[in-house]
Scaffold this motif. Structure first.
Motif, PDB file in Angstrom:
ATOM      1  N   THR A   1      -9.892   8.054  -2.619  1.00  0.00           N
ATOM      2  CA  THR A   1     -10.939   7.622  -1.696  1.00  0.00           C
ATOM      3  C   THR A   1     -12.225   8.406  -1.948  1.00  0.00           C
ATOM      4  O   THR A   1     -12.199   9.638  -2.028  1.00  0.00           O
TER       5      THR A   1
ATOM      6  N   ARG B   1      -2.916  12.025  -1.550  1.00  0.00           N
ATOM      7  CA  ARG B   1      -4.274  11.560  -1.332  1.00  0.00           C
ATOM      8  C   ARG B   1      -5.236  12.384  -2.178  1.00  0.00           C
ATOM      9  O   ARG B   1      -5.153  13.617  -2.188  1.00  0.00           O
TER      10      ARG B   1
ATOM     11  N   THR C   1      -9.252  12.784  -2.388  1.00  0.00           N
ATOM     12  CA  THR C   1     -10.442  12.412  -1.624  1.00  0.00           C
ATOM     13  C   THR C   1     -11.653  13.199  -2.109  1.00  0.00           C
ATOM     14  O   THR C   1     -11.585  14.431  -2.237  1.00  0.00           O
TER      15      THR C   1
ATOM     16  N   ARG D   1     -10.414   3.336  -3.188  1.00  0.00           N
ATOM     17  CA  ARG D   1     -11.290   2.850  -2.124  1.00  0.00           C
ATOM     18  C   ARG D   1     -12.623   3.598  -2.171  1.00  0.00           C
ATOM     19  O   ARG D   1     -12.662   4.834  -2.185  1.00  0.00           O
TER      20      ARG D   1
ATOM     21  N   LEU E   1       0.816  -1.205   0.000  1.00  0.00           N
ATOM     22  CA  LEU E   1       0.000   0.000   0.000  1.00  0.00           C
ATOM     23  C   LEU E   1       0.856   1.265   0.000  1.00  0.00           C
ATOM     24  O   LEU E   1       2.045   1.218   0.321  1.00  0.00           O
TER      25      LEU E   1
ATOM     26  N   VAL F   1      -4.184   2.863  -4.381  1.00  0.00           N
ATOM     27  CA  VAL F   1      -5.420   2.331  -3.813  1.00  0.00           C
ATOM     28  C   VAL F   1      -6.599   3.152  -4.317  1.00  0.00           C
ATOM     29  O   VAL F   1      -6.565   4.390  -4.283  1.00  0.00           O
TER      30      VAL F   1
ATOM     31  N   GLU G   1      -3.486   7.433  -2.836  1.00  0.00           N
ATOM     32  CA  GLU G   1      -4.779   6.881  -2.455  1.00  0.00           C
ATOM     33  C   GLU G   1      -5.900   7.726  -3.061  1.00  0.00           C
ATOM     34  O   GLU G   1      -5.901   8.946  -2.923  1.00  0.00           O
TER      35      GLU G   1
END
Length: 228
Positions: free
Chosen positions: A82, A60, A62, A102, A13, A100, A80
Motif C-alpha cells: 500500500t 503488509r 506500507t 493499492r 484478498l 494486493v 498487501e
C-alpha cells in the motif's frame, strides 16, 4: 475470505485480520532462511532493494520507497502493498498469490516470467511498464490503474479484468487474452488491437477498437485528400 468483485471477476484478498494472526514490525524484507511471515514493513526509504529466492507470507508493506528494486524468484502469498513507490522495479521468475497493490507507483517497472493468481492492482500507476510472459494462473484485476505507454509482450491475461483504466498508447504485443474483460475502458488509443482476440467488450466499444486499428494501420481518409 474477503474478495474484490467487479462484474464476473472476483479476486480473493489477503487474510491479514484473522483472529490469532499478529503482524510483527520488521526492518527488512530479508527473512531467515529465505522466509518472512506475519510481518509489517512500514515507511522504508531505500536506495536499492534486492531480494532473491525469498518467500513473503502474510504481511503488509506500507509506504516503501526505493530508487531501484530487483526481485528474483520471490514467492509472495497473502501480502498487501500500500502506498509504495517501486518505480524502475524489475521482478522476475516469481509467483504471487492473494496479493494486493493499492495506491502504488510502478512507473517503468518490468515484470518478467511472473505468475499471478488472485492479484489486485487498485489505483496504481504502471505507466511505461513492461510485462513480459506474465501469466495469470487465476483471477487478476486492474482497477482504476494507469497503464499509459505500457507494453504487454507474450502475456497471458485470459479471464482477467481491466476496469476504468488509462490505456493510452498501451501496447498488446502478442499473448493470450481470451475472456479478458475490457468493459469500462476507453480502447481508442491502445495499440496491438489484433492481439485482442476473444476479449469481452461492450458494443459501444467497437468504434473505439476501430479507431485504434485505423491509427495502427496509418490509414488515410479519402475526404481529407478531397479537401487538399
Amino acid at each position: 475470505m474477503s474478495t474484490r468483485t467487479i462484474r464476473r471477476t472476483s479476486v480473493t484478498l489477503p487474510t491479514l485480520d484473522e483472529p490469532g494472526l499478529y503482524l510483527s514490525n520488521v526492518t527488512s524484507l530479508e527473512g531467515g532462511r529465505g522466509r518472512l511471515s506475519e510481518f509489517q514493513y512500514t515507511d522504508a526509504d531505500l536506495r536499492a532493494l534486492d531480494l532473491a529466492d525469498t518467500h513473503l507470507l502474510d504481511g503488509r508493506v506500507t509506504g516503501l520507497r526505493t530508487q531501484r528494486a530487483r526481485l528474483d524468484e520471490v514467492r509472495v502469498n497473502s501480502v498487501e502493498f500500500t502506498g509504495c513507490d517501486l518505480s524502475s522495479l524489475h521482478w522476475s521468475t516469481s509467483k504471487l498469490n492473494r496479493v494486493v497493490f493499492r495506491d502504488c507507483k510502478l512507473l517503468g517497472a518490468t515484470l518478467e516470467d511472473v505468475t499471478l493468481d488472485d492479484v489486485l492492482f487498485d489505483n496504481c500507476k504502471l505507466d511505461y511498464s513492461t510485462l513480459i510472459r506474465v501469466r495469470a494462473a487465476g483471477p487478476v484485476i486492474f482497477s482504476a490503474c494507469s497503464l499509459r505507454e505500457a507494453t504487454l509482450t507474450a502475456t497471458d491475461l485470459a479471464d482477467c479484468l481491466l476496469d476504468d483504466c488509462d490505456l493510452r498508447q498501451t501496447e498488446f504485443a502478442g499473448g493470450t487474452y481470451r475472456g479478458l474483460d475490457l468493459r469500462g475502458n476507453d480502447l481508442s488509443r491502445l495499440t496491438g488491437v489484433t492481439s485482442l482476440k476473444h476479449v469481452i467488450i461492450d458494443r459501444a466499444q467497437t468504434l473505439q477498437l476501430a479507431e485504434a486499428l485505423a491509427t495502427q494501420l496509418e490509414v488515410t481518409y479519402g475526404e481529407d485528400l478531397d479537401h487538399q
